[in-house]
Structure formats: C-alpha cells, structure tokens
Motif scaffolding. Structure first.
Motif, short mmCIF file in Angstrom:
data_model
loop_
_atom_site.label_atom_id
_atom_site.label_comp_id
_atom_site.label_asym_id
_atom_site.label_seq_id
_atom_site.Cartn_x
_atom_site.Cartn_y
_atom_site.Cartn_z
N ASN A 223 0.80 -1.24 0.02
CA ASN A 223 -0.13 -0.02 0.01
C ASN A 223 0.91 1.08 0.07
O ASN A 223 0.34 2.37 -0.65
N THR A 286 -6.43 -2.74 -3.63
CA THR A 286 -5.56 -3.83 -3.08
C THR A 286 -6.61 -4.72 -2.02
O THR A 286 -7.40 -3.91 -1.30
N ILE A 297 -3.86 -7.07 -6.43
CA ILE A 297 -3.94 -5.77 -6.64
C ILE A 297 -4.45 -5.51 -8.25
O ILE A 297 -4.15 -6.24 -9.02
#
Length: 362
Positions: A223, A286, A297
């Motif tokens: 992330n 995600t 993803i």
C-alpha cells in the motif's frame, strides 16, 4: 532338464523297487514292519506327482500297484481281512497320486502363466522405458528448437526496432553533411538525439528483460509503495485529464524487492493512463485473500479496452499497439512479478476498459 527328469524318474523307480523288496523279503509275522513299508509307498507317489504332474502321480501309483499286488496275492492270500485292507490301500495309492498330480499340474500351469505374464510385463517395461527415454530426448530437442526459434524471433524483432532509429539517424546525418542543412541544423540535431535515445531505450529494455538482475528482497508495504507511485504519476494523469484513484485494503506485508515492484506497478499504471481518454479514470485497489494467502492488486481503467486478437499477445516481447512504445514494458512487468512468485493476468472487453490483476504471495 531332460537329464534332471531322468534322474528323478530313476530315483523314484529305485525307491518303489526298494520298498517292494522290503515287503517280499520281510517275514509276514512282522506285520508292523509291513504296515510301515506300506505307508512308505506314499513318498515316491507324492514326489512323482509333485515333479511330473498328473501323469507322474498316476504312473507311479500304477507302478506301486504292479509291484505290490503280487505280494498281496501270493503272500497274504490266506488272510482275507488283511488282503481287503491292502487292496483298499492300493486304491488309495491311485487316488492320492491322481489328486496330488492334478493339483501339482494346476499349480505348475498357474506358475508358468505367471512367469509368462511377468515376462510380458518386463518386456513392456523395457519398451516403455525406451519410449520414455526417446520422448525425453525429443522433448529436449523440441525445447532447444523452441528456444532457438524464440531467440531468432526476438533477434528479428530487435533488429527491426533498431533499424528504424538507425535509418532516421543515417538520413539526418546525410542531410547535415549536405550544403543546405545549416538553416535547420538545430532541428536535425534534435532528431539525432531523440532517435539515439529511442535506440538506447530499446536496447536497455531488451537487456532488462533478457538479463536476470539480482533482487534485494526485504519486508515491503504494498500500500505504501502504491501510494507513492500514485502521487508521483498524479501530475501526469492530470495532464492527460485522467482521474487516478487509489483504494487501499487491509493487506499484510510481503517479502519483495520494492524497487522492482515499483517499476512493475508504474508500468501498469502508465499503460492505464495512456489508454484512457480525457475524462477517463484509472483505479488501483488492494485486497487480501485469506484462503490462498495472497494479495490481489487490481489496476482498472475505462479506456477502449483490448482487442480479442491482441489480448493473448500483450505480454509477448516487442508487441505494442502504440506508435512510440518498445513493447517490452508488460513483458518486463510479468517477469518481475513471476520472479516474486506472483502472477499477472488481464481481463478486457472492447469498449469496456481493461483490468490487470496482480497476485503476490503474502
């Protein structure tokens, strides 16, 4: 085998004759000895049945009958009860010889069948082994031919990609060598630099794809890396009038090379931005799949999508639908992700955009 059978036959004959002589030479008053000698006949009968089958058992029993019957008739003729008991014993000799010989012959036949089956299986195993070795050799030759074919195809495509900028460089140089190029000298030099950069980019991308680079893997926050990439590319997206959106989910950290993953993710996002029309949107999300223990993803855009005939080729080296692209970006991206134990797949329909799905092991 014949000599062994003859030796066994002679041994049985000698055994029967020897037991018969014991009967004839032993006085009748020694009835206990005669009972013992009478039981000894079973030894050659059973051996004959075991060695020679049904015929051997019956033949030996008949030989015993022939040798033992005169002893019953002439020496035990005056003892009717004893005579009947010995005749019944003679019948039993033939029954035992026949049954034992039949069972022995069946067992021998079964053993021969099993031996034939084993021999056939052994022959089949040899044939399968030789065929498997041949198949392995053919597969190795096919793999070698496939590698050579792929190398030849890549070399041809690379030569084609290099030839175009080289032709531009040569043409520009020839113009500069002429007398009338002084007025546009800066423009022609700019063409030389641009084509040289293009040529260098093709070679670098090809080497990056073909050469295995060492990966420095460490704990990586997907992330965080995606947020940085989105921030870096937001200005370019705004210039293209494309909305770039990132929706992070709760995912665990992974062990990976952050620099290589950034390169892979940036390639996919840039493709989405370039494929989207003004007013379009590229969304990055995600998520974590607890069953497969993998991070997913998704890079989705609402551009024109990918044609059905092109969707199977977009990961091939040098395949591109762009005029200025080298066609190596997605090939390098897939190679990076596969090097991390991941996968890269695409879903698209013409007019409905494209969605690239990356899966990485958590």
């Amino acid at each position: 085998m014949k000599k062994t059978g003859l030796a066994k036959g002679m041994a049985l004959l000698a055994c029967v004759i020897g037991i018969s002589l014991l009967h004839y030479l032993t006085p009748l008053r020694l009835a206990m000895l005669h009972d013992i000698f009478q039981r000894l006949y079973y030894i050659p009968i059973i051996l004959a049945a075991y060695w020679f089958g049904f015929r051997g058992g019956i033949g030996c029993a008949l030989l015993v009958t022939f040798c033992y019957a005169p002893h019953i008739l002439f020496q035990w003729g005056g003892h009717i009860a004893m005579e009947m008991e010995k005749y019944l014993e003679v019948i039993l000799y033939n029954v035992v010889g026949g049954i034992t010989g039949m069972l022995s012959q069946q067992e021998r036949t079964r053993r021969e069948q099993l031996e034939e089956t084993a021999k056939g299986l052994e022959d089949s195993y040899r044939q399968l082994r030789s065929q498997s070795e041949l198949i392995i050799r053919i597969e190795e030759q096919l793999r070698r031919a496939e590698r050579l074919s792929a190398l030849g195809e890549l070399s041809a495509i690379l030569a084609h990609e290099i030839r175009n900028p080289l032709a531009s460089i040569r043409g520009t140089a020839e113009i500069l060598m002429g007398d009338g190029a002084a007025a546009n000298r800066d423009e022609f030099l700019e063409i030389l630099v641009k084509e040289s950069d293009r040529l260098n980019r093709v070679v670098e991308d090809f080497l990056r794809m073909a050469r295995p680079e060492p990966a420095v893997k460490k704990e990586c926050d997907i992330n965080y890396e995606l947020a940085n990439i989105v921030m870096l590319l937001s200005a370019q997206a705004q210039g293209e009038e494309v909305e770039l959106d990132f929706a992070p989910g709760e995912i665990p950290a992974v062990t990976a090379d952050p620099e290589k993953l950034r390169q892979a993710f940036m390639n996919i996002i840039l493709n989405g931005i370039q494929a989207s029309a003004p007013g379009g949107r590229v969304q990055v999300t995600t998520s974590f799949d607890s069953q497969s223990r993998s991070i997913e993803i998704r890079f989705c855009d609402n551009g024109p999508g990918i044609a059905a005939e092109a969707i199977g080729k977009i990961f091939e080296p040098f395949f591109t639908t762009k005029g200025s692209g080298t066609g190596l970006g997605l090939s390098i991206t897939r190679k990076i992700l596969e090097g991390h134990g991941g996968t890269l797949e695409v879903e698209s329909a013409p007019g409905e955009g494209a969605c690239f799905r990356v899966r990485l092991p958590a």
